[in-house]
Motif scaffolding. Sequence first.
Motif, PDB file in Angstrom:
ATOM      1  N   ALA A  14       1.497 -14.500  -9.939  1.00 13.99           N
ATOM      2  CA  ALA A  14       1.736 -13.522  -8.863  1.00 13.99           C
ATOM      3  C   ALA A  14       1.413 -12.094  -9.299  1.00 13.99           C
ATOM      4  N   GLY A  15       0.374 -11.967 -10.122  1.00 11.07           N
ATOM      5  CA  GLY A  15      -0.069 -10.641 -10.541  1.00 11.07           C
ATOM      6  C   GLY A  15       0.773 -10.007 -11.623  1.00 11.07           C
ATOM      7  N   PRO A  61       0.226   5.952  -4.517  1.00 12.64           N
ATOM      8  CA  PRO A  61       0.967   5.260  -5.579  1.00 12.64           C
ATOM      9  C   PRO A  61       0.241   4.051  -6.154  1.00 12.64           C
ATOM     10  N   ILE A  62      -0.485   3.324  -5.322  1.00 11.11           N
ATOM     11  CA  ILE A  62      -1.134   2.107  -5.800  1.00 11.11           C
ATOM     12  C   ILE A  62      -2.242   2.396  -6.811  1.00 11.11           C
ATOM     13  N   MET A  63      -2.746   3.638  -6.811  1.00  8.43           N
ATOM     14  CA  MET A  63      -3.756   4.021  -7.799  1.00  8.43           C
ATOM     15  C   MET A  63      -3.174   4.899  -8.896  1.00  8.43           C
ATOM     16  N   GLN A  64      -1.868   5.118  -8.853  1.00  8.66           N
ATOM     17  CA  GLN A  64      -1.214   5.944  -9.858  1.00  8.66           C
ATOM     18  C   GLN A  64      -0.350   5.128 -10.814  1.00  8.66           C
ATOM     19  N   GLU A  65       0.225   4.036 -10.330  1.00  2.00           N
ATOM     20  CA  GLU A  65       1.109   3.216 -11.157  1.00  2.00           C
ATOM     21  C   GLU A  65       0.545   1.808 -11.303  1.00  2.00           C
ATOM     22  N   GLU A  66       0.930   1.136 -12.372  1.00  2.00           N
ATOM     23  CA  GLU A  66       0.490  -0.231 -12.576  1.00  2.00           C
ATOM     24  C   GLU A  66       1.057  -1.111 -11.461  1.00  2.00           C
ATOM     25  N   VAL A  67       0.200  -1.901 -10.819  1.00  2.00           N
ATOM     26  CA  VAL A  67       0.631  -2.707  -9.678  1.00  2.00           C
ATOM     27  C   VAL A  67       1.599  -3.794 -10.118  1.00  2.00           C
ATOM     28  N   PHE A  68       1.220  -4.580 -11.090  1.00  2.00           N
ATOM     29  CA  PHE A  68       2.032  -5.671 -11.634  1.00  2.00           C
ATOM     30  C   PHE A  68       2.589  -6.559 -10.521  1.00  2.00           C
ATOM     31  N   GLY A  69       1.703  -6.939  -9.630  1.00  2.00           N
ATOM     32  CA  GLY A  69       2.038  -7.802  -8.510  1.00  2.00           C
ATOM     33  C   GLY A  69       0.753  -8.274  -7.847  1.00  2.00           C
ATOM     34  N   PRO A  70       0.856  -9.124  -6.830  1.00  2.00           N
ATOM     35  CA  PRO A  70      -0.332  -9.753  -6.237  1.00  2.00           C
ATOM     36  C   PRO A  70      -1.067  -8.891  -5.211  1.00  2.00           C
ATOM     37  N   ILE A  71      -1.318  -7.639  -5.563  1.00  2.00           N
ATOM     38  CA  ILE A  71      -2.068  -6.740  -4.677  1.00  2.00           C
ATOM     39  C   ILE A  71      -3.249  -6.180  -5.458  1.00  2.00           C
ATOM     40  N   LEU A  72      -4.432  -6.364  -4.938  1.00  2.00           N
ATOM     41  CA  LEU A  72      -5.660  -5.896  -5.587  1.00  2.00           C
ATOM     42  C   LEU A  72      -6.290  -4.785  -4.749  1.00  2.00           C
ATOM     43  N   PRO A  73      -6.161  -3.543  -5.159  1.00  2.00           N
ATOM     44  CA  PRO A  73      -6.845  -2.463  -4.448  1.00  2.00           C
ATOM     45  C   PRO A  73      -8.311  -2.364  -4.884  1.00  2.00           C
ATOM     46  N   ILE A  74      -9.172  -2.008  -3.954  1.00  2.00           N
ATOM     47  CA  ILE A  74     -10.578  -1.752  -4.266  1.00  2.00           C
ATOM     48  C   ILE A  74     -10.840  -0.272  -4.051  1.00  2.00           C
ATOM     49  N   PHE A  75     -11.258   0.386  -5.114  1.00  2.00           N
ATOM     50  CA  PHE A  75     -11.533   1.831  -5.063  1.00  2.00           C
ATOM     51  C   PHE A  75     -13.046   2.017  -5.109  1.00  2.00           C
ATOM     52  N   THR A  76     -13.589   2.739  -4.160  1.00  2.00           N
ATOM     53  CA  THR A  76     -15.042   2.864  -4.059  1.00  2.00           C
ATOM     54  C   THR A  76     -15.543   4.182  -4.653  1.00  2.00           C
TER      55      THR A  76
END
Length: 388
Positions: A159-160, A248-263
């Motif tokens: 689960a990430g 926040p999702i690009m500032q802190e470690e996600v450590f969960g099942p969410i994958l952001p895509i940054f372009t």
Amino acid sequence: MKDECVDKNLFTQLDHAFIRKEPFGVVLIIGAFNYPIQLTLIPLVGAIAAGNCVILKPSEVSSHTERLLAEALPCYLDSETFAVVTAGPEETGKLLENKFDYIFFTGNNRVGKIIMTAAAKHLTPLTMELGGKSPCYVDHYCNFQNAANRIVWGKFINAGQTCISPDYVICTVETQEKLMPCLRHAIREFYGTDPKESPDFGRMVNDKHFQRVRALLKCGRVAIGGETDERDRYIAPTVMVDVKEWEPIMQEEVFGPILPIFTVKDLEEAIQFINCRERPLAAYAFSCDDKVVNCVLDSISSGGFCGNDTVTRATLISLPFGGIGLSGFGKYHGKFTFDTFTHFRGCLLRCMGLEAINKVRYPPFDDKKLGIVVSALEIKRRGMCTLL
């Protein structure tokens, strides 16, 4: 563990020079919740092999495994030299007031700073295995389905909750459009049309972490997944787009099942973006062009690197595992674990006679003596530089 003989200079040719490998003494190992067996027993084995006594502190977050280790290990290990301590944050703080000869910690950098502060009082050496935002660059020239399979596997296993999982994908808008259907296909292939019913998809470890990760869904836009169930601590395998670097999702470690895509607009901007942030525990790059993979490898700094795959690097015990900067320091796995818990003691044994040889180093000094000493202290190695 046997003594390791080393090269000698002319001055010590008749002496015995060697490295003796000795234990540090009493070692404190603090494990993590996400892989509570692996992240406690692997360092424990290395510490035992090196001859240390160990206080083992499993994570209280994975409470069932903590209880298992506390009950089972004393059945197999000498209770006078190895002990398991079950404790929460307050008790762990009291534990850290004691003087240890070495501390090995796996966890996040916030707790890592607390442990470093406690260790500093006794100048205790440390290994810190922390986390970070591990980037995953995907090139426009790529086998997108193969890349998606490997990214989805590395991201959503457990689960990430894996310190070296790809924290975010970084690529161009055009690459994102090609990668997105492949990610969707891989998630469906691995976990079915309803991942909640899949026996192979995990849950968040507790309510606190569930709430923390669910809050990240407010960033950007959900492109795949996004479903949650608080009672079951379930967060679906999720891919997010249109995320901003200050969210926040690009500032802190996600450590969960969410994958952001940054372009970004190109590879150069991707490398610049990665290098402007703290150095991660792992970095990944996908491309059918070896030059691109090697460019990422050469241009960024990270604890470890894997080209055209994720996570699998950690299974190779001939490679050191560890972070750099905010993602930690020190290394382990395989023999590196033994080395981590070993004091390499430099030793030289000389005879009491042959005092005439020593006279060149005694006063009074002159240029002739200086020349002899400099020459005698050189260690010449074939094919290498000469070192004093």
